[in-house]
Design an enzyme around this catalytic site. Structure first.
Site, PDB file in Angstrom:
ATOM      1  N   GLU A   1      -0.429  14.813  33.227  1.00 50.71           N
ATOM      2  CA  GLU A   1      -1.184  13.673  33.779  1.00 50.71           C
ATOM      3  C   GLU A   1      -2.212  13.176  32.765  1.00 50.71           C
ATOM      4  OE1 GLU A   1      -1.783  11.374  35.723  1.00 50.71           O
ATOM      5  OE2 GLU A   1      -1.516  11.837  37.829  1.00 50.71           O
ATOM      6  N   ASP A   2      -2.575  11.913  32.875  1.00 48.26           N
ATOM      7  CA  ASP A   2      -3.622  11.364  32.031  1.00 48.26           C
ATOM      8  C   ASP A   2      -5.009  11.752  32.530  1.00 48.26           C
ATOM      9  OD1 ASP A   2      -3.287   9.856  34.324  1.00 48.26           O
ATOM     10  OD2 ASP A   2      -3.315   7.912  33.330  1.00 48.26           O
TER      11      ASP A   2
ATOM     12  N   ASP B   1      -8.837  12.144  39.021  1.00 49.74           N
ATOM     13  CA  ASP B   1     -10.051  11.499  39.520  1.00 49.74           C
ATOM     14  C   ASP B   1     -10.322  12.082  40.920  1.00 49.74           C
ATOM     15  OD1 ASP B   1     -12.098   9.529  39.676  1.00 49.74           O
ATOM     16  OD2 ASP B   1     -10.736   8.027  40.448  1.00 49.74           O
TER      17      ASP B   1
ATOM     18  N   PHE C   1     -15.541   4.835  34.700  1.00 53.05           N
ATOM     19  CA  PHE C   1     -14.200   4.304  34.475  1.00 53.05           C
ATOM     20  C   PHE C   1     -13.922   4.228  32.978  1.00 53.05           C
ATOM     21  CE2 PHE C   1     -10.793   1.207  34.258  1.00 53.05           C
ATOM     22  CZ  PHE C   1      -9.958   1.689  35.248  1.00 53.05           C
TER      23      PHE C   1
ATOM     24  N   ARG D   1      -4.520  -0.054  26.688  1.00 46.18           N
ATOM     25  CA  ARG D   1      -3.727   1.184  26.587  1.00 46.18           C
ATOM     26  C   ARG D   1      -3.514   1.609  25.136  1.00 46.18           C
ATOM     27  NH1 ARG D   1      -1.473   2.345  31.710  1.00 46.18           N
ATOM     28  NH2 ARG D   1      -0.829   0.532  32.910  1.00 46.18           N
TER      29      ARG D   1
HETATM   30  P1  5GP Z   1      -6.594  10.098  41.481  1.00 47.91           P
HETATM   31  O1  5GP Z   1      -5.368  10.014  42.327  1.00 47.91           O
HETATM   32  O2  5GP Z   1      -6.874  11.502  40.952  1.00 47.91           O
HETATM   33  O3  5GP Z   1      -7.800   9.498  42.153  1.00 47.91           O
HETATM   34  O4  5GP Z   1      -6.398   9.156  40.248  1.00 47.91           O
HETATM   35  C1  5GP Z   1      -5.389   9.281  39.395  1.00 47.91           C
HETATM   36  C2  5GP Z   1      -5.000   7.949  38.808  1.00 47.91           C
HETATM   37  O5  5GP Z   1      -6.019   6.924  38.966  1.00 47.91           O
HETATM   38  C3  5GP Z   1      -4.799   8.117  37.333  1.00 47.91           C
HETATM   39  O6  5GP Z   1      -3.484   8.536  37.028  1.00 47.91           O
HETATM   40  C4  5GP Z   1      -5.145   6.740  36.810  1.00 47.91           C
HETATM   41  O7  5GP Z   1      -4.010   5.917  36.886  1.00 47.91           O
HETATM   42  C5  5GP Z   1      -6.182   6.206  37.783  1.00 47.91           C
HETATM   43  N1  5GP Z   1      -7.553   6.424  37.270  1.00 47.91           N
HETATM   44  C6  5GP Z   1      -8.488   7.254  37.772  1.00 47.91           C
HETATM   45  N2  5GP Z   1      -9.622   7.204  37.062  1.00 47.91           N
HETATM   46  C7  5GP Z   1      -9.395   6.317  36.062  1.00 47.91           C
HETATM   47  C8  5GP Z   1     -10.198   5.827  34.967  1.00 47.91           C
HETATM   48  O8  5GP Z   1     -11.350   6.195  34.737  1.00 47.91           O
HETATM   49  N3  5GP Z   1      -9.590   4.907  34.157  1.00 47.91           N
HETATM   50  C9  5GP Z   1      -8.326   4.478  34.344  1.00 47.91           C
HETATM   51  N4  5GP Z   1      -7.854   3.581  33.484  1.00 47.91           N
HETATM   52  N5  5GP Z   1      -7.538   4.911  35.362  1.00 47.91           N
HETATM   53  C10 5GP Z   1      -8.078   5.825  36.209  1.00 47.91           C
END
Ligand code: 5GP
Length: 175
Positions: free
Chosen positions: A97-98, A101, A150, A163
């Protein structure tokens, strides 16, 4: 006024940490056959760099997740918009995963994979925002813990921009 970018993790620091992560994963998977899964879209650059630092027998697969709503705050609902092309049953899966959050995406993916009976699932994320956590998910290896801001770059986008940046930056003056 448009958004400002300020560097959070430099290209050099990213590459250094990814090399270390690759060594950790090589130790873990040395004599194993692994199915490495890239969670699109945000992970594509991290995935490409990380897998080249892992020495083991490996197949690569891709899936695509999306959260409803496209701005800087996820809506809390996630969907699988492109599934894997091969079975994970009986395989050692490395899920890449990237960013984690709220944890919702990873929590959902882990449930989807567990049903398919892999031998093991190892979860890796480049970035982790511990303060944003809403649900539990298992994370085995984290590149960097970051504050609840963010960020963009190195695969991560804002409205499909940024990106291509080789570093991670905070996006300021967001509306
Ligand atoms: P989660 O489901 O854990 O809340 O978020 C996961 C997804 O939300 C990540 O794979 C990404 O696509 C998006 N995301 C969450 N935080 C960020 C951030 O700080 N920047 C960006 N570009 N995407 C985020």
């Amino acid at each position: 006024m448009g958004p400002n970018l300020s560097t959070v993790i430099s290209e050099k620091d990213l590459q250094k940490r990814i090399k270390e992560m690759g060594e950790t994963l090589t130790d873990k998977f040395k004599n194993t056959s692994v199915l490495a899964v890239c969670v699109l879209k945000g992970s594509f650059i991290f995935f490409a760099d990380l897998i080249r630092q892992i020495e083991c027998d490996m197949n690569c697969e891709f899936l695509c997740m999306s959260s409803y709503g496209s701005l800087a705050h996820s809506s809390g609902e996630v969907k699988l918009i492109m599934d894997l092309n091969s079975s994970v049953q009986g395989r050692h899966v490395l899920l890449v995963e990237d960013i984690i959050d709220t944890g919702l995406t990873m929590n959902y993916l882990q449930k989807v994979l567990e049903i398919r009976k892999p031998k093991s699932v190892t979860t890796v994320t480049l970035l982790h925002k511990p303060d944003a956590k809403k649900v539990d998910c298992k994370i085995d290896l984290v590149g960097f813990k970051i504050p609840n801001d963010f960020v963009v770059g190195y695969g991560l986008d804002y409205q499909n921009q940024y990106r291509h940046l080789p570093y991670i930056a905070r996006l300021e003056n967001l509306n």
